[in-house]
Motif scaffolding. Structure first.
Motif, PDB file in Angstrom:
ATOM      1  N   GLY A 187       6.148   1.598  -0.667  1.00 58.63           N
ATOM      2  CA  GLY A 187       5.067   1.860  -1.607  1.00 58.63           C
ATOM      3  C   GLY A 187       3.726   1.962  -0.921  1.00 58.63           C
ATOM      4  O   GLY A 187       2.912   2.856  -1.224  1.00 58.63           O
ATOM      5  N   LEU A 188       3.468   1.086   0.033  1.00 59.86           N
ATOM      6  CA  LEU A 188       2.196   1.114   0.745  1.00 59.86           C
ATOM      7  C   LEU A 188       2.058   2.368   1.602  1.00 59.86           C
ATOM      8  O   LEU A 188       0.980   2.968   1.662  1.00 59.86           O
ATOM      9  CB  LEU A 188       2.064  -0.138   1.617  1.00 59.86           C
ATOM     10  CG  LEU A 188       1.778  -1.442   0.852  1.00 59.86           C
ATOM     11  CD1 LEU A 188       1.955  -2.647   1.760  1.00 59.86           C
ATOM     12  CD2 LEU A 188       0.375  -1.427   0.261  1.00 59.86           C
ATOM     13  N   LEU A 189       3.126   2.772   2.265  1.00 61.60           N
ATOM     14  CA  LEU A 189       3.067   3.986   3.077  1.00 61.60           C
ATOM     15  C   LEU A 189       2.750   5.207   2.215  1.00 61.60           C
ATOM     16  O   LEU A 189       1.983   6.098   2.628  1.00 61.60           O
ATOM     17  CB  LEU A 189       4.383   4.187   3.820  1.00 61.60           C
ATOM     18  CG  LEU A 189       4.642   3.240   5.004  1.00 61.60           C
ATOM     19  CD1 LEU A 189       6.043   3.442   5.552  1.00 61.60           C
ATOM     20  CD2 LEU A 189       3.602   3.447   6.094  1.00 61.60           C
ATOM     21  N   ILE A 190       3.334   5.258   1.016  1.00 63.10           N
ATOM     22  CA  ILE A 190       3.046   6.372   0.108  1.00 63.10           C
ATOM     23  C   ILE A 190       1.579   6.349  -0.309  1.00 63.10           C
ATOM     24  O   ILE A 190       0.892   7.381  -0.309  1.00 63.10           O
ATOM     25  CB  ILE A 190       3.964   6.309  -1.130  1.00 63.10           C
ATOM     26  CG1 ILE A 190       5.418   6.556  -0.724  1.00 63.10           C
ATOM     27  CG2 ILE A 190       3.525   7.334  -2.170  1.00 63.10           C
ATOM     28  CD1 ILE A 190       6.401   6.358  -1.862  1.00 63.10           C
ATOM     29  N   MET A 191       1.069   5.167  -0.651  1.00 65.76           N
ATOM     30  CA  MET A 191      -0.322   5.061  -1.078  1.00 65.76           C
ATOM     31  C   MET A 191      -1.287   5.359   0.067  1.00 65.76           C
ATOM     32  O   MET A 191      -2.347   5.955  -0.146  1.00 65.76           O
ATOM     33  CB  MET A 191      -0.587   3.659  -1.632  1.00 65.76           C
ATOM     34  CG  MET A 191      -0.052   3.433  -3.030  1.00 65.76           C
ATOM     35  SD  MET A 191      -0.853   4.493  -4.278  1.00 65.76           S
ATOM     36  CE  MET A 191       0.365   5.766  -4.496  1.00 65.76           C
ATOM     37  N   PHE A 192      -0.925   4.966   1.301  1.00 67.65           N
ATOM     38  CA  PHE A 192      -1.777   5.304   2.436  1.00 67.65           C
ATOM     39  C   PHE A 192      -1.901   6.827   2.567  1.00 67.65           C
ATOM     40  O   PHE A 192      -2.992   7.361   2.786  1.00 67.65           O
ATOM     41  CB  PHE A 192      -1.196   4.728   3.731  1.00 67.65           C
ATOM     42  CG  PHE A 192      -1.249   3.226   3.800  1.00 67.65           C
ATOM     43  CD1 PHE A 192      -2.058   2.494   2.947  1.00 67.65           C
ATOM     44  CD2 PHE A 192      -0.477   2.540   4.726  1.00 67.65           C
ATOM     45  CE1 PHE A 192      -2.105   1.114   3.011  1.00 67.65           C
ATOM     46  CE2 PHE A 192      -0.519   1.163   4.810  1.00 67.65           C
ATOM     47  CZ  PHE A 192      -1.325   0.442   3.943  1.00 67.65           C
ATOM     48  N   ALA A 193      -0.781   7.516   2.436  1.00 64.76           N
ATOM     49  CA  ALA A 193      -0.796   8.980   2.533  1.00 64.76           C
ATOM     50  C   ALA A 193      -1.589   9.603   1.394  1.00 64.76           C
ATOM     51  O   ALA A 193      -2.338  10.572   1.596  1.00 64.76           O
ATOM     52  CB  ALA A 193       0.635   9.512   2.533  1.00 64.76           C
ATOM     53  N   VAL A 194      -1.441   9.046   0.194  1.00 69.80           N
ATOM     54  CA  VAL A 194      -2.156   9.579  -0.973  1.00 69.80           C
ATOM     55  C   VAL A 194      -3.660   9.443  -0.797  1.00 69.80           C
ATOM     56  O   VAL A 194      -4.425  10.402  -0.984  1.00 69.80           O
ATOM     57  CB  VAL A 194      -1.688   8.858  -2.252  1.00 69.80           C
ATOM     58  CG1 VAL A 194      -2.612   9.194  -3.427  1.00 69.80           C
ATOM     59  CG2 VAL A 194      -0.259   9.250  -2.588  1.00 69.80           C
ATOM     60  N   PHE A 195      -4.119   8.255  -0.420  1.00 70.48           N
ATOM     61  CA  PHE A 195      -5.558   8.030  -0.321  1.00 70.48           C
ATOM     62  C   PHE A 195      -6.163   8.690   0.910  1.00 70.48           C
ATOM     63  O   PHE A 195      -7.369   8.942   0.938  1.00 70.48           O
ATOM     64  CB  PHE A 195      -5.862   6.529  -0.332  1.00 70.48           C
ATOM     65  CG  PHE A 195      -5.774   5.921  -1.710  1.00 70.48           C
ATOM     66  CD1 PHE A 195      -6.634   6.318  -2.715  1.00 70.48           C
ATOM     67  CD2 PHE A 195      -4.819   4.953  -1.993  1.00 70.48           C
ATOM     68  CE1 PHE A 195      -6.555   5.763  -3.996  1.00 70.48           C
ATOM     69  CE2 PHE A 195      -4.727   4.388  -3.263  1.00 70.48           C
ATOM     70  CZ  PHE A 195      -5.594   4.799  -4.270  1.00 70.48           C
TER      71      PHE A 195
END
Length: 279
Positions: free
Chosen positions: A152-160
């Protein structure tokens, strides 16, 4: 029309074999689950019926199928909500560098490479040595978060990293507070990605075995129950259970994808309405 090269057909055949390898076991189990009352665990099939699906809803001599299913469902929802909330908070926090951010990032990623059974053992020992109850809703919940949160964090890092900050600046220029900017600007824009994080969190938790093995306590989740049934169930009822759980998983994926499509259509409609208003 341009003629395809031999390499194309070779790669297509390889991909076809990969799909057979990937989904062949699931299809086999689904076929065997439709056997007649005298059916066994192997081919050839002995009749065709829904007998074993009906048998799932009868009183079982072994196993706690529906109890374990309800526990996996509740645990999956708990992990899903926690993964989404913590991932968004972590993604927002990592938008700016802060002391120790690099070390924290690598600590988060490290949990993905540690063998799952060691994580299960470690979490179980921590709870037992601390005098806390080893239970699927506490230690099992914590063990599964070590698996879902990094994704989840890796996805959010990419999103932001790709997020256009001009939207936030425009909201602040209009007098929006920091919370209003997050609630009315940031979250609606990243909503489809949040659905993806939620899907990851739920599906990774729902079928997780290794990290739950030593942390579930006295009550099994569904993967543990199915594993236990393989040692003492000799009828296609276990195939029927596998077919239903697989159908449930695909149903959940379809539901989340439908939500993403609806959100994207709604956002596109609002964007076109706003464009017309400006004209």
């Amino acid at each position: 029309m341009e003629k395809r090269s031999r390499s194309f057909y070779a790669l297509a055949a390889f991909f076809g074999l990969f799909l057979v390898f990937l989904y062949g076991p699931t299809v086999t189990i689904a076929i065997l689950s439709f056997q007649g009352p005298q059916g066994g665990l192997t081919f050839p099939m002995r009749g065709v019926s829904l007998h074993w699906f009906h048998d799932l809803f009868e009183q079982q001599a072994v196993g706690d199928i529906w109890g374990s299913f309800s526990r996996s469902l509740v645990l999956g929802l708990m992990v899903m909500v926690t993964t989404v909330v913590v991932s968004v908070m972590g993604g927002l926090a990592f938008r700016k560098r802060f002391p120790g951010s690099g070390a924290i990032f690598y600590l988060i990623i490290t949990s993905l490479v540690i063998p799952s059974i060691l994580v299960s053992l470690g979490v179980g020992l921590i709870f037992s040595q601390s005098g806390l109850a080893v239970h699927w809703s506490t230690s099992g919940f914590g063990a599964q978060l070590t698996w879902t949160l990094p994704f989840g964090l890796l996805i959010m890092f990419a999103v932001f990293n790709r997020f256009d900050k001009s939207y936030e600046e425009a909201a602040r220029d209009q007098g929006a507070s920091a919370w209003q900017t997050v609630r009315h600007v940031v979250l609606p824009i990243i909503a489809p990605m949040l659905i993806g994080v939620a899907l990851f969190g739920f599906t990774l938790s729902y079928d997780e075995f290794a990290r739950t093995l030593l942390t579930a306590g006295s009550y099994n989740t569904l993967p543990l129950e199915i594993y236990g049934m393989t040692t003492n169930v000799t009828t296609p009822v276990i195939f029927a259970l596998g077919t239903l759980t697989t159908a449930f998983s695909f149903g959940i994926i379809g539901l989340f994808l439908a939500i993403v499509v609806i959100l994207n259509k709604r956002r596109s409609r609002h964007g076109s309405d706003a464009g017309k208003g400006m004209v």
